[in-house]
Scaffold this motif. Structure first.
Motif, short mmCIF file in Angstrom:
data_model
loop_
_atom_site.label_atom_id
_atom_site.label_comp_id
_atom_site.label_asym_id
_atom_site.label_seq_id
_atom_site.Cartn_x
_atom_site.Cartn_y
_atom_site.Cartn_z
N GLN A 47 9.66 -1.20 -3.83
CA GLN A 47 9.37 -2.59 -4.18
C GLN A 47 9.28 -3.45 -2.92
O GLN A 47 8.37 -4.28 -2.78
CB GLN A 47 10.46 -3.12 -5.10
CG GLN A 47 10.46 -2.48 -6.48
CD GLN A 47 11.61 -2.96 -7.34
OE1 GLN A 47 12.35 -3.87 -6.95
NE2 GLN A 47 11.79 -2.36 -8.51
N GLY B 104 6.18 -2.53 -0.85
CA GLY B 104 4.99 -3.05 -1.52
C GLY B 104 4.82 -4.53 -1.26
O GLY B 104 3.70 -5.02 -1.07
N PHE B 105 5.95 -5.25 -1.23
CA PHE B 105 5.90 -6.68 -0.94
C PHE B 105 5.39 -6.92 0.48
O PHE B 105 4.54 -7.77 0.72
CB PHE B 105 7.31 -7.27 -1.11
CG PHE B 105 7.42 -8.71 -0.70
CD1 PHE B 105 6.91 -9.72 -1.49
CD2 PHE B 105 8.05 -9.05 0.49
CE1 PHE B 105 7.01 -11.05 -1.10
CE2 PHE B 105 8.17 -10.37 0.88
CZ PHE B 105 7.64 -11.38 0.08
N ALA C 163 3.57 -4.84 2.29
CA ALA C 163 2.16 -4.44 2.36
C ALA C 163 1.25 -5.52 1.81
O ALA C 163 0.16 -5.77 2.33
CB ALA C 163 1.96 -3.13 1.61
N GLY C 164 1.72 -6.19 0.74
CA GLY C 164 0.92 -7.26 0.17
C GLY C 164 0.76 -8.43 1.12
O GLY C 164 -0.30 -9.05 1.20
N LEU C 165 1.82 -8.73 1.90
CA LEU C 165 1.74 -9.83 2.86
C LEU C 165 0.84 -9.48 4.04
O LEU C 165 0.15 -10.34 4.58
CB LEU C 165 3.14 -10.17 3.38
CG LEU C 165 4.12 -10.79 2.36
CD1 LEU C 165 5.48 -11.01 3.02
CD2 LEU C 165 3.57 -12.10 1.81
N GLY D 182 -1.71 -7.35 4.07
CA GLY D 182 -3.10 -7.11 3.71
C GLY D 182 -3.57 -5.69 3.99
O GLY D 182 -4.74 -5.38 3.82
N SER E 163 -2.61 -1.90 2.84
CA SER E 163 -1.78 -1.18 1.88
C SER E 163 -1.26 0.14 2.42
O SER E 163 -0.34 0.71 1.85
CB SER E 163 -2.58 -0.93 0.60
OG SER E 163 -3.73 -0.13 0.88
#
Length: 338
Positions: free
Chosen positions: A296, A299-300, A302-304, A306, A308
């Motif tokens: 989790q 993933g957070f 990676a989302g910030l 950009g 993955s």
């Protein structure tokens, strides 16, 4: 003049022979006394034979069927022989040679070490404490087998350790050491199952680290006889692991308190981190709840970022907790040497 030269040569031979006799006697009696002292401390410290040879240029010490076991740590080592070589005029510069097969037992398992060659050079500081100044360990064709039902191999392992000078450039030695590790064709346990869709080579393409570590006291003979020096700070200059498409790079620094709890920051760059977590899940060595939290958090991140697949993870250790940025992800690791 000829007679004088002959007498001088005879005198030099006598002095040289006397040096060897004194050195060999000191080696034999010193090692025998050391083993006796360990037995008095409650250790198992045995050997079938102690031989000193090499006259006149070397002092070669060979132990046959040697066993050492420390009751406080539960660590035991057994080998059919162990050798220490030194030049007569450089007794503090040693070459250590291990046999092709030996065993190491720890409280949780027993390890069998099989090698084509295992030797090290050691330069010790003159004095009663015999503090380690530098060492280079070279292992060829290692197979490590555990009673816990796992095995790993490596074509070669090089480990270099050197004591760094004091910051003020004085003659006084420091308690800071630089450690460089490089493993060639290091293969993880063959029993490690890979998840579907993850295809990895048998061994790591790159496995290396460069670390500076400060300890609460020097590494010397008392590190074996009494207790291991404990790290007070670690500076990870570089750590690189490449395993197929999985890549890990790390750097950072922490201080370590008396309980072994770290405080500081380490940044880790992961490439194909989801596959790494999948491998960890399949291995069963990490609790699923921990992996869920990590997935989790990553993933957070990676989302910030950009991206993955490749992410930079800022880990912060403080108060006994590991945080990924502001997010607590678990307890901080305890860094203590048994």
């Amino acid at each position: 003049m000829l007679k004088f030269m002959i007498r001088l040569a005879v005198l030099a031979a006598l002095i040289w022979g006397g040096m060897w006799i004194a050195g060999s006697y000191g080696a034999r009696t010193g090692f025998a006394a050391w083993f006796e002292d360990r037995r008095a401390d409650g250790w198992v410290a045995e050997y079938d034979d102690l031989a000193v040879r090499g006259f006149p240029n070397r002092i070669d010490t060979t132990f046959t069927n040697i066993t050492l076991a420390d009751p406080e740590t539960g660590v035991a080592w057994n080998a059919p022989f162990f050798q220490l070589f030194a030049l007569t005029y450089k007794p503090h510069h040693l070459i250590a040679v291990w046999p092709n097969a030996q065993t190491l037992a720890v409280p949780t398992e027993k390890l069998s070490l099989d090698t084509a060659s295992m030797r090290a050079s050691l330069v010790l500081r003159a004095g009663d404490d015999l503090a380690l100044e530098r060492s280079n360990l070279d292992i060829e064709n290692l197979t490590l087998t555990s009673t816990a039902d796992w095995a790993m191999t490596a074509k070669g392992i090089d480990l270099a350790l050197s004591r760094l000078p004091a910051p003020d450039d004085s003659d006084a030695p420091s308690n800071t050491y630089r450690l460089a590790l490089r493993a060639e064709d290091l293969a993880p346990p063959a029993s490690l199952h890979l998840p579907d869709g993850v295809d990895l080579p048998r061994s790591f393409e790159v496995f290396q680290a460069d670390i500076e570590a400060e300890f609460d006291r020097p590494w010397d003979r008392f590190a074996i006889e009494q207790a291991r020096p404990q790290p007070t700070s670690l500076t990870l200059k570089l750590a690189d692991i490449v395993w197929g498409d999985l890549k890990l790079h790390a750097a950072g620094a922490v201080t370590i308190d008396a309980q072994g709890s770290p405080t500081g920051d380490v940044t880790i760059r992961l490439v194909n981190w989801r596959d790494m977590l999948a491998v960890a899940r399949e291995s069963g060595t990490v609790a699923p709840a921990v992996l869920d939290t990590m997935e989790q958090a990553l993933g957070f991140v990676a989302g910030l970022s950009g991206n993955s697949n490749a992410i930079d993870i800022p880990l912060k250790f403080s108060g006994g907790t590991t945080r990924l940025g502001p997010i607590p992800i678990g307890p901080a690791p305890l860094i203590r040497l048994r």
